[in-house]
Design a protein around this motif. Structure first.
Motif, PDB file in Angstrom:
ATOM      1  N   HIS A 326      23.026  -7.449  44.399  1.00  0.00           N
ATOM      2  CA  HIS A 326      23.417  -6.105  43.949  1.00  0.00           C
ATOM      3  C   HIS A 326      24.912  -5.883  44.135  1.00  0.00           C
ATOM      4  CE1 HIS A 326      19.169  -5.041  43.591  1.00  0.00           C
ATOM      5  NE2 HIS A 326      18.978  -5.511  44.810  1.00  0.00           N
ATOM      6  N   ILE A 327      25.483  -6.391  45.229  1.00  0.00           N
ATOM      7  CA  ILE A 327      26.921  -6.244  45.467  1.00  0.00           C
ATOM      8  C   ILE A 327      27.709  -7.019  44.416  1.00  0.00           C
ATOM      9  CG2 ILE A 327      28.795  -6.876  47.041  1.00  0.00           C
ATOM     10  CD1 ILE A 327      26.946  -6.180  49.367  1.00  0.00           C
ATOM     11  N   LEU A 328      27.286  -8.237  44.122  1.00  0.00           N
ATOM     12  CA  LEU A 328      28.003  -9.041  43.125  1.00  0.00           C
ATOM     13  C   LEU A 328      27.986  -8.354  41.762  1.00  0.00           C
ATOM     14  CD1 LEU A 328      26.791 -12.627  44.116  1.00  0.00           C
ATOM     15  CD2 LEU A 328      29.095 -11.665  44.383  1.00  0.00           C
ATOM     16  N   GLU A 329      26.867  -7.747  41.437  1.00  0.00           N
ATOM     17  CA  GLU A 329      26.776  -7.033  40.156  1.00  0.00           C
ATOM     18  C   GLU A 329      27.678  -5.803  40.152  1.00  0.00           C
ATOM     19  OE1 GLU A 329      23.396  -4.917  37.291  1.00  0.00           O
ATOM     20  OE2 GLU A 329      22.798  -6.117  39.026  1.00  0.00           O
ATOM     21  N   ALA A 330      27.685  -5.060  41.252  1.00  0.00           N
ATOM     22  CA  ALA A 330      28.519  -3.856  41.321  1.00  0.00           C
ATOM     23  C   ALA A 330      30.003  -4.187  41.392  1.00  0.00           C
ATOM     24  CB  ALA A 330      28.117  -3.024  42.543  1.00  0.00           C
ATOM     25  N   LEU A 336      34.344 -11.533  45.842  1.00  0.00           N
ATOM     26  CA  LEU A 336      33.955 -11.340  47.232  1.00  0.00           C
ATOM     27  C   LEU A 336      33.274 -12.612  47.723  1.00  0.00           C
ATOM     28  CD1 LEU A 336      32.407  -7.756  46.899  1.00  0.00           C
ATOM     29  CD2 LEU A 336      34.706  -8.355  47.676  1.00  0.00           C
ATOM     30  N   ARG A 337      33.463 -12.921  48.999  1.00  0.00           N
ATOM     31  CA  ARG A 337      32.926 -14.163  49.551  1.00  0.00           C
ATOM     32  C   ARG A 337      31.731 -13.878  50.460  1.00  0.00           C
ATOM     33  NH1 ARG A 337      38.370 -17.750  50.961  1.00  0.00           N
ATOM     34  NH2 ARG A 337      39.414 -17.386  48.960  1.00  0.00           N
ATOM     35  N   PHE A 338      30.689 -14.660  50.274  1.00  0.00           N
ATOM     36  CA  PHE A 338      29.495 -14.586  51.114  1.00  0.00           C
ATOM     37  C   PHE A 338      29.328 -15.933  51.809  1.00  0.00           C
ATOM     38  CE2 PHE A 338      29.028 -11.347  47.967  1.00  0.00           C
ATOM     39  CZ  PHE A 338      28.298 -10.327  48.558  1.00  0.00           C
TER      40      PHE A 338
END
Length: 365
Positions: A326-330, A336-338
């Motif tokens: 959801h974060i990657l889509e938003a 951003l790195r995970f």
């Protein structure tokens, strides 16, 4: 000889890792008042039945019996931390932390003589941490509550029945959540540099916890006092809302956030309705996780705009794992790195920070 340990006193769970080991102990940060249990079949692991009496000079109520962790997650009268709780001052967090350290200290050392009061002593030097917003004001009191001699007696826990553990914490080294995780990512176990970009760069961190989201800025492994920031919001509000909606829609009740979190981790969305077949809670979960992800991305954008020298943002913590897609889509084009084992980066970092401080001080056992 004192054991060196990292302990992440999380609002959702307590994580402990001992020096020289790689598998952390994870205990849900949840308790309920204990009572004489009606045991039909003994559990196959002590962690499934942490039934303890805890004494500590820092507790308001001593020598009380508690069901801790997994045993408490199933009970309706359990206690989970809320937004108004401060983990630095929380009796509940201290009870679960001491229980976890006591178990970690004696796990694998033999079953003892069940039925007799056997006393063991374990001594620790620990690394731990607090959120950005509470660190400055509370890290000294948090340290003071931890240091000293405490006692945990396992009552009916299998393999530990009637075993009393004296837990001595010789030293507590308190770091900042998120920053410790970055230190772990930047270094090897021997504390040599593993990632030059992280170690020497200006890095933003977004650490998503249960009740807080921390956004420290770390420049060459030093905390930026002006731009590091924390929000008193985390996953708990969204989990509570999901549980309410599931109950309203399907008349299905989760006894604790911990039970819902387990389902989310396992991607187990199907619930059994009484007399009405099955239903999927995934649409409800997605609805709230999308809202949570958008808020996280907005926070990161806001911080990055104020400090454009940040080279990249690492999104970590248990919330990062749950919200990643959801974060990657938003986030859209924002990179951003995970990282893998996101929820464990802090506890590994606390252990390394403690080891580093001890090495710098020339500490001798």
């Amino acid at each position: 000889m004192a054991k060196l340990a990292g302990i992440d006193v999380g609002n959702d769970s307590i994580k402990v890792v001992l020096d020289g080991t790689y598998k952390p102990l994870i205990v849900p940060n949840i308790i309920t008042p204990g009572y004489d249990r009606h045991i039909l079949q003994e559990e196959d692991s002590p962690l499934k039945a942490l039934d303890v009496i805890v004494y500590s000079p820092a507790l308001k109520q001593n020598n009380r019996r508690w069901f801790v962790g997994q045993l408490a997650t199933e009970l309706e009268d359990n206690y989970e931390l809320e937004e108004t709780d401060n983990k630095a001052l929380s009796d509940q967090s201290l009870i679960v932390a001491l229980t976890s350290l006591a178990y970690a200290g004696v796990a694998g050392t033999g079953n003892g003589n069940e039925g007799y009061a056997q006393t063991d002593e374990v001594e620790f030097i620990i690394g731990t941490g607090l959120p950005v917003r509470t660190y400055t004001k509370f890290h000294e009191s948090f340290e003071a509550r931890l240091i000293g001699e405490h006692e945990v007696t396992f009552v009916t826990s299998p393999q530990l029945r009637n075993r009393r553990i004296k837990v001595r914490i010789r030293r507590a080294i308190v770091s900042i959540e998120g920053a410790a995780a970055l230190f772990n990512l930047a270094t090897h176990d021997n504390l040599q540099v593993r990632d030059e970009e992280i170690y020497n760069g200006c890095i933003g961190v977004c650490e998503i916890g249960s009740l807080t989201t921390d956004l420290p800025v770390v420049n060459r492994m030093s905390i930026d006092n002006n731009f590091s920031y924390g929000e008193q919001m985390g996953m708990a509000n969204y989990l509570d809302a999901i549980m309410r909606d599931v109950e309203d829609t399907y008349n299905y009740s989760f006894p604790s956030r911990a039970k819902l979190v387990t389902r989310v981790k396992n991607r187990d969305w199907t619930i059994q309705r009484i007399g009405e077949g099955q239903a999927s809670i995934q649409p409800i979960v997605n609805q709230y996780f999308e809202r949570a992800a958008q808020r996280i991305v907005d926070l990161i954008k806001k911080r990055w705009k104020k400090y454009p020298d940040i080279q990249c943002y690492y999104v970590i913590g248990g919330g990062a794992t749950a919200l990643k897609s959801h974060i990657l889509e938003a986030a859209g084009p924002i990179k951003l790195r995970f990282v893998p084992e996101s929820e464990l980066q802090n506890v590994y970092g606390y252990l390394k920070v403690a080891r580093s401080r001890i090495n710098q001080a020339g500490y001798v056992e």
